[in-house]
Design a protein around this motif. Structure first.
Motif, short mmCIF file in Angstrom:
data_model
loop_
_atom_site.label_atom_id
_atom_site.label_comp_id
_atom_site.label_asym_id
_atom_site.label_seq_id
_atom_site.Cartn_x
_atom_site.Cartn_y
_atom_site.Cartn_z
N ALA A 63 0.78 -1.17 0.17
CA ALA A 63 -0.15 -0.05 0.16
C ALA A 63 0.88 1.24 0.00
O ALA A 63 1.86 1.25 0.53
CB ALA A 63 -0.94 -0.23 1.13
N ALA A 82 -3.53 4.04 -1.63
CA ALA A 82 -4.29 3.82 -0.60
C ALA A 82 -5.21 5.02 -0.06
O ALA A 82 -6.31 5.02 0.29
CB ALA A 82 -3.66 3.13 0.75
N VAL A 132 -5.32 3.03 5.00
CA VAL A 132 -4.41 1.70 4.31
C VAL A 132 -4.75 0.47 4.98
O VAL A 132 -4.89 -0.25 3.92
CB VAL A 132 -3.14 2.30 5.08
N PHE A 170 -7.54 -0.25 2.49
CA PHE A 170 -6.92 -0.37 1.16
C PHE A 170 -6.51 -2.00 1.04
O PHE A 170 -6.44 -2.74 0.18
CB PHE A 170 -5.88 0.49 0.76
N ARG A 171 -5.72 -2.34 2.25
CA ARG A 171 -5.13 -3.72 2.27
C ARG A 171 -6.04 -4.74 2.38
O ARG A 171 -5.98 -5.97 1.67
CB ARG A 171 -4.16 -3.83 3.32
N ARG A 224 -7.55 -5.06 -1.34
CA ARG A 224 -6.81 -5.87 -2.04
C ARG A 224 -6.63 -7.32 -1.76
O ARG A 224 -6.66 -8.26 -2.68
CB ARG A 224 -5.32 -5.29 -1.96
#
Length: 626
Positions: free
Chosen positions: A11, A55, A128, A131-132, A135
């Motif tokens: 990220a 992110a 963040v 975002f992870r 993903r």
């Protein structure tokens, strides 16, 4: 326009500020959370967004040329970056109207400078982490999609459109089934049901209308190129009311069906092979009595011409029965094979002599048997019988005449130390339909009229090929003919002589004056063989079991020259019987007789020969005087 690269990279956080001191301070605070990329203008930020995915974006509001609001508007206009979280940073413009404008531009937060490190770190960490997580979900979905694409299956939904059920595919490998037609189905131009086997379409719709919340059905499916499949269709109800529909999967189970069929077929063949061994034992005893009895009658009676003709027909019928048993044992891979080196040219000559008078004037056989550099290494008698069977089958497939091409050449082999020769018999006959091609080597399967075939010809050839360490391949097209290839072991050894010379009646003199002990639980075999030995000048004591024979020897130790014992008997079998008698009269020569060849114990001793029934005095003479 370029799209950001979506990969498994870490990220990243994008910080946009025209003040280098702010960039340095923020990057130091946020570096422990994720990789930080810094830019000093809106233009540089947009260029970074073209290359990478972030992110979260920390965007300064007041910048020369392109301010934060204008930069945010451009970011939101691009589909690839429209969902990226933006946190505005501002040292001025703290009024409510500026805050509202920032949120209107799509900001998720508005932070005033000087920034509190703890606050900004906690805010950025949330995005963040999100975002992870996203993903990971995307990676998992991609992995699942790859797995689905690798499987012979497709995922679909069925929805109600104005009273008509519409199937829409959502994933999997539809091209596995439809090839180039997959796109037309995905667009809705064509429907999956078009390729369902006509006989299964009604059942498919009826199962879906039974009112159940789940349906599992198997049906046949014929692809655009004529490929045939078995489909497992599983679906469950979804939604309620007007939104009620189905979600399901289509799985190609063709290989599983074929494997199941092969397993069932193998089980049938194994059971039939076991049955064949038992039937062969009893049948060989019957044939032994018949052939032996015919020989006795010929020796003892003065037969007229008509009577001799009847006896000859009886012998011919019994001999045909022997041949039938041999074919059955070949199918069951239980017959005893004696491989020898066979010159291909001599094979062609001997088979040609056997079949030429049976082909008729409409059928021509072309023989192509050049020197292949190797000789065949198989049982000669069984090989001649196999090739003869193939030629006769080829003749029967050409009722209006035609050409049979017999050729012998080097066969393909993966091991150069194991040479093979290929024997091909090809005809120009009617051919074999695809739906029965896989069945033609099954025992008792025949396409001939009743009374014109036993259905054991090709099964015998197949059994012989596999037992010899080779294989058989059958290719056929309706109206164009059939090609059958036997690939068999070969050798560079010098060719052996042909069939052994048969003995004549005069060679039975060795029997005169000899004492025989004959043991067989079959009365007919015991009586007939005993009479044959007596007619040849021998003396015979016969017993119906091993225990009775042993008791008789223990009672009366008369001189015995030869002991002949059947193998399969109630109580003591022939092996144990001969072993015990060998202890009592060690000088007597012992012979084991059997009508069954599938027991590994039959090779228990090199000193005791094994003779296959139906037994004749010729066979016994070859063993005893050879």
């Amino acid at each position: 326009m370029n799209q950001p690269v979506i990969s498994d990279s870490p990220a990243k956080i994008l910080i946009v500020d025209d003040d280098d001191r702010n960039l340095l301070a923020l990057s130091e605070v946020l570096a422990p959370i994720a990789e930080v990329v810094c830019t000093s203008s809106g233009h540089d930020a947009l260029r970074q967004l073209l290359r990478e995915e972030f992110a979260v974006i920390l965007l300064d509001v007041f910048m020369p040329d392109l301010d934060g609001y204008e930069t945010a508007a451009l970011i939101r206009q691009r589909e690839q970056t429209a969902g990226t979280p933006i946190i505005f940073l501002s040292a001025v413009n703290k009024e409510t109207e500026h805050l509202m404008r920032g949120y209107e531009m799509g900001a998720v937060d508005y932070v005033f400078k000087p920034v509190d490190p703890v606050v900004i770190k906690s805010k950025v960490a949330v995005f963040v982490d999100l975002f992870r997580t996203r993903r990971q979900l995307e990676t998992s979905e991609k992995r699942q999609a790859s797995i689905l694409r690798a499987l012979p299956m497709a995922i679909y939904e069925i929805t109600d459109r104005n009273g008509e059920m519409f199937r829409q595919f959502r994933g999997g490998d539809l091209a596995h089934f439809l090839g180039d037609e997959a796109e037309s189905v995905l667009r809705g131009d064509r429907e999956w049901q078009e390729w369902v086997h006509p006989d299964d379409r009604l059942r498919l719709s009826q199962d879906a209308e039974r009112g159940s919340d789940s349906v599992v059905i198997e049906y046949r499916w014929i692809g655009p190129q004529g490929s045939r499949h078995h489909i497992l269709d599983q679906r469950v109800r979804t939604g309620t009311g007007a939104a009620r529909g189905w979600a399901g999967s289509l799985l190609d189970i063709t290989e599983r069906k074929e494997l199941e069929a092969r397993l069932v077929h193998a089980g049938k063949l194994d059971a039939l092979g076991q049955l064949t061994g038992g039937v062969a034992h009893d049948f060989n005893n019957l044939l032994a009595a018949m052939l032996g009895g015919i020989s006795i009658l010929e020796r003892r009676l003065q037969l007229g011409e008509r009577e001799q003709l009847v006896v000859d027909q009886m012998r011919h019928a019994a001999t045909q029965g022997t041949e039938l048993v041999r074919r059955m044992m070949a199918f069951a891979r239980q017959q005893e094979l004696t491989p020898s080196s066979i010159d291909p040219a001599s094979l062609c000559d001997s088979v040609a002599g056997l079949v030429n008078h049976t082909l008729g004037g409409k059928v021509e056989v072309i023989w192509d048997c050049p020197d292949a550099g190797h000789n065949l290494f198989v049982d000669r008698g069984q090989l001649e019988l196999a090739v003869m069977n193939l030629i006769i089958n080829a003749r029967d497939a050409m009722p209006d005449g035609g050409t049979i091409h017999v050729s012998i050449s080097e066969g393909k082999t993966a091991d150069p130390n194991k040479p093979m020769l290929s024997i091909v018999v090809a005809d120009t006959g009617t051919g074999i339909p695809d739906d029965i091609l896989a069945k033609v080597s099954e025992p008792f399967f025949t396409t001939k009229e009743a009374g014109k075939g036993t259905g054991l010809g090709l099964s015998m050839v197949s059994g012989f090929a596999h037992q010899s360490g080779g294989e058989i391949r059958i290719d056929s097209k309706v109206g164009k003919g059939t090609r059958i290839e036997l690939t068999l072991p070969a050798t560079r050894s010098e060719a052996s002589e042909g069939k052994p010379v048969r003995v004549s009646d005069e060679d039975f003199d060795w029997i005169k004056g000899k004492a025989f002990l004959l043991i067989d639980d079959d009365d007919a075999v015991r009586v007939v063989l005993g009479e044959q030995l007596r007619d040849a000048g021998g003396t015979v004591r016969d017993f119906a079991s091993g225990n009775a024979a042993i008791a008789g020897v223990e009672r009366d130790r008369e001189s015995v020259d030869f002991v002949l014992s059947d193998f399969a008997m109630p109580g003591l079998d022939g092996i144990k019987t001969l072993q015990k008698i060998g202890e009592l009269i060690p000088n007597a020569r012992r012979v084991l007789m059997t009508g069954n060849a599938d027991d590994p114990r039959l090779t228990f001793s090199k000193d005791i020969p094994v003779l296959r029934k139906p037994l004749s005095l010729q066979q016994l003479t070859e063993i005893m005087t050879g």
